[in-house]
Design a protein around this motif. Structure first.
Motif, PDB file in Angstrom:
ATOM      1  N   LYS A 187       0.817  -1.217   0.000  1.00  0.00           N
ATOM      2  CA  LYS A 187       0.000   0.000   0.000  1.00  0.00           C
ATOM      3  C   LYS A 187       0.851   1.268   0.000  1.00  0.00           C
ATOM      4  CE  LYS A 187      -2.634  -1.503   3.457  1.00  0.00           C
ATOM      5  NZ  LYS A 187      -3.652  -1.549   4.495  1.00  0.00           N
ATOM      6  N   ASN A 188       2.064   1.206   0.533  1.00  0.00           N
ATOM      7  CA  ASN A 188       2.902   2.404   0.620  1.00  0.00           C
ATOM      8  C   ASN A 188       3.648   2.731  -0.666  1.00  0.00           C
ATOM      9  OD1 ASN A 188       2.188   3.089   3.264  1.00  0.00           O
ATOM     10  ND2 ASN A 188       3.595   1.559   4.067  1.00  0.00           N
ATOM     11  N   LEU A 189       3.588   1.850  -1.640  1.00  0.00           N
ATOM     12  CA  LEU A 189       4.276   2.110  -2.905  1.00  0.00           C
ATOM     13  C   LEU A 189       3.737   3.372  -3.579  1.00  0.00           C
ATOM     14  CD1 LEU A 189       6.454   1.197  -4.827  1.00  0.00           C
ATOM     15  CD2 LEU A 189       4.813  -0.369  -5.871  1.00  0.00           C
ATOM     16  N   GLN A 190       2.433   3.584  -3.490  1.00  0.00           N
ATOM     17  CA  GLN A 190       1.845   4.783  -4.093  1.00  0.00           C
ATOM     18  C   GLN A 190       2.395   6.048  -3.445  1.00  0.00           C
ATOM     19  OE1 GLN A 190      -2.405   4.710  -4.322  1.00  0.00           O
ATOM     20  NE2 GLN A 190      -2.524   6.651  -5.389  1.00  0.00           N
ATOM     21  N   THR A 191       2.663   6.015  -2.154  1.00  0.00           N
ATOM     22  CA  THR A 191       3.183   7.178  -1.438  1.00  0.00           C
ATOM     23  C   THR A 191       4.530   7.631  -1.972  1.00  0.00           C
ATOM     24  OG1 THR A 191       2.048   6.440   0.560  1.00  0.00           O
ATOM     25  CG2 THR A 191       3.852   8.011   0.867  1.00  0.00           C
ATOM     26  N   ILE A 192       5.355   6.692  -2.441  1.00  0.00           N
ATOM     27  CA  ILE A 192       6.714   7.040  -2.875  1.00  0.00           C
ATOM     28  C   ILE A 192       6.867   7.016  -4.400  1.00  0.00           C
ATOM     29  CG2 ILE A 192       7.802   6.389  -0.696  1.00  0.00           C
ATOM     30  CD1 ILE A 192       8.611   3.727  -2.010  1.00  0.00           C
ATOM     31  N   GLU A 244      -4.028  -7.586   0.469  1.00  0.00           N
ATOM     32  CA  GLU A 244      -4.014  -6.802   1.717  1.00  0.00           C
ATOM     33  C   GLU A 244      -3.144  -7.403   2.816  1.00  0.00           C
ATOM     34  OE1 GLU A 244      -5.496  -3.774   2.165  1.00  0.00           O
ATOM     35  OE2 GLU A 244      -6.345  -3.788   0.154  1.00  0.00           O
ATOM     36  N   LYS A 245      -2.244  -8.322   2.446  1.00  0.00           N
ATOM     37  CA  LYS A 245      -1.365  -8.927   3.439  1.00  0.00           C
ATOM     38  C   LYS A 245       0.026  -8.335   3.328  1.00  0.00           C
ATOM     39  CE  LYS A 245      -3.858 -13.281   3.485  1.00  0.00           C
ATOM     40  NZ  LYS A 245      -3.820 -14.707   3.200  1.00  0.00           N
ATOM     41  N   ARG A 246       0.807  -8.501   4.380  1.00  0.00           N
ATOM     42  CA  ARG A 246       2.227  -8.148   4.337  1.00  0.00           C
ATOM     43  C   ARG A 246       2.898  -8.967   3.259  1.00  0.00           C
ATOM     44  NH1 ARG A 246       3.330  -3.488   5.947  1.00  0.00           N
ATOM     45  NH2 ARG A 246       2.567  -3.025   8.008  1.00  0.00           N
ATOM     46  N   MET A 247       3.987  -8.461   2.744  1.00  0.00           N
ATOM     47  CA  MET A 247       4.702  -9.158   1.681  1.00  0.00           C
ATOM     48  C   MET A 247       5.061 -10.581   2.072  1.00  0.00           C
ATOM     49  SD  MET A 247       7.420  -6.768  -0.124  1.00  0.00           S
ATOM     50  CE  MET A 247       6.761  -5.223  -0.678  1.00  0.00           C
ATOM     51  N   TYR A 248       4.928 -11.472   1.105  1.00  0.00           N
ATOM     52  CA  TYR A 248       5.324 -12.863   1.281  1.00  0.00           C
ATOM     53  C   TYR A 248       5.703 -13.427  -0.093  1.00  0.00           C
ATOM     54  CZ  TYR A 248       0.583 -13.773  -0.377  1.00  0.00           C
ATOM     55  OH  TYR A 248      -0.567 -13.791  -1.121  1.00  0.00           O
ATOM     56  N   PRO A 249       6.555 -14.445  -0.132  1.00  0.00           N
ATOM     57  CA  PRO A 249       6.930 -15.039  -1.418  1.00  0.00           C
ATOM     58  C   PRO A 249       5.702 -15.589  -2.142  1.00  0.00           C
ATOM     59  CG  PRO A 249       8.433 -15.767   0.297  1.00  0.00           C
ATOM     60  CD  PRO A 249       7.291 -15.051   0.983  1.00  0.00           C
ATOM     61  N   GLY A 250       5.588 -15.238  -3.412  1.00  0.00           N
ATOM     62  CA  GLY A 250       4.456 -15.675  -4.211  1.00  0.00           C
ATOM     63  C   GLY A 250       3.333 -14.659  -4.283  1.00  0.00           C
ATOM     64  N   GLN A 251       3.411 -13.600  -3.501  1.00  0.00           N
ATOM     65  CA  GLN A 251       2.360 -12.580  -3.530  1.00  0.00           C
ATOM     66  C   GLN A 251       2.332 -11.898  -4.902  1.00  0.00           C
ATOM     67  OE1 GLN A 251       2.866  -9.147  -0.937  1.00  0.00           O
ATOM     68  NE2 GLN A 251       0.669  -9.106  -0.524  1.00  0.00           N
TER      69      GLN A 251
END
Length: 157
Positions: free
Chosen positions: A27-32, A46-53
């Protein structure tokens, strides 16, 4: 295929946990991301990063032309690094490593991007004329925005 590399290093006035919390949230990618790129997340779980996301978004990187981009998070080690790759999008190859390291000067954040453009010779010309400068502008904006968010703490009493 011509492969290009961008490497940036930035020191962040933060704890490793606070830094990781911010950067591991898609979600914070848009901010930067530059406002004029019209970056918009279309889908993620809507989850924290994980392999395969998988994260899908649209943006307007050049000439106001809207493109779709599908990213996969391929590797994650909490508070240490994550890697994202473009599955579908404007690049022939996009492989982006993000490293975080606690130092005496704060968190050392290192980004390493390897990328390649489609269209062979024409892609190499486009990189020289447009793409390399655009990527520099994107990473310069990120640097400034991260400084604003983390390194410009109000010191007034």
């Amino acid at each position: 295929m011509k492969l290009y590399k961008i490497e940036t290093v930035q020191y962040i006035n933060s704890t490793i946990e606070e830094c990781w919390d911010f950067f591991s949230s898609p979600k914070n990618l848009q901010t930067i991301t530059l406002d004029n790129m019209s970056f918009e997340i279309q889908d993620f779980d809507e989850k924290r990063m994980y392999p395969g996301q998988i994260i899908t978004y649209t943006l307007k990187p050049l000439l106001g032309i809207k493109v779709s981009w599908v990213t996969e998070i391929t590797s994650v080690k909490d508070n240490d690094y994550f890697i994202d790759v473009q599955l579908f999008g404007p690049y022939k190859l996009w492989h982006h490593k993000h490293f975080f390291e606690q130092t005496e000067n704060g968190i050392k954040m290192t980004d390493v991007v390897h990328y390649s453009l489609p269209f062979g010779f024409l892609g190499r010309i486009m990189n020289k004329l447009v793409v390399a400068d655009k990527l520099k502008a994107i990473f310069d904006y990120r640097r400034n925005k991260i400084d604003e968010l983390f390194n410009s703490k109000n010191t007034a009493v």
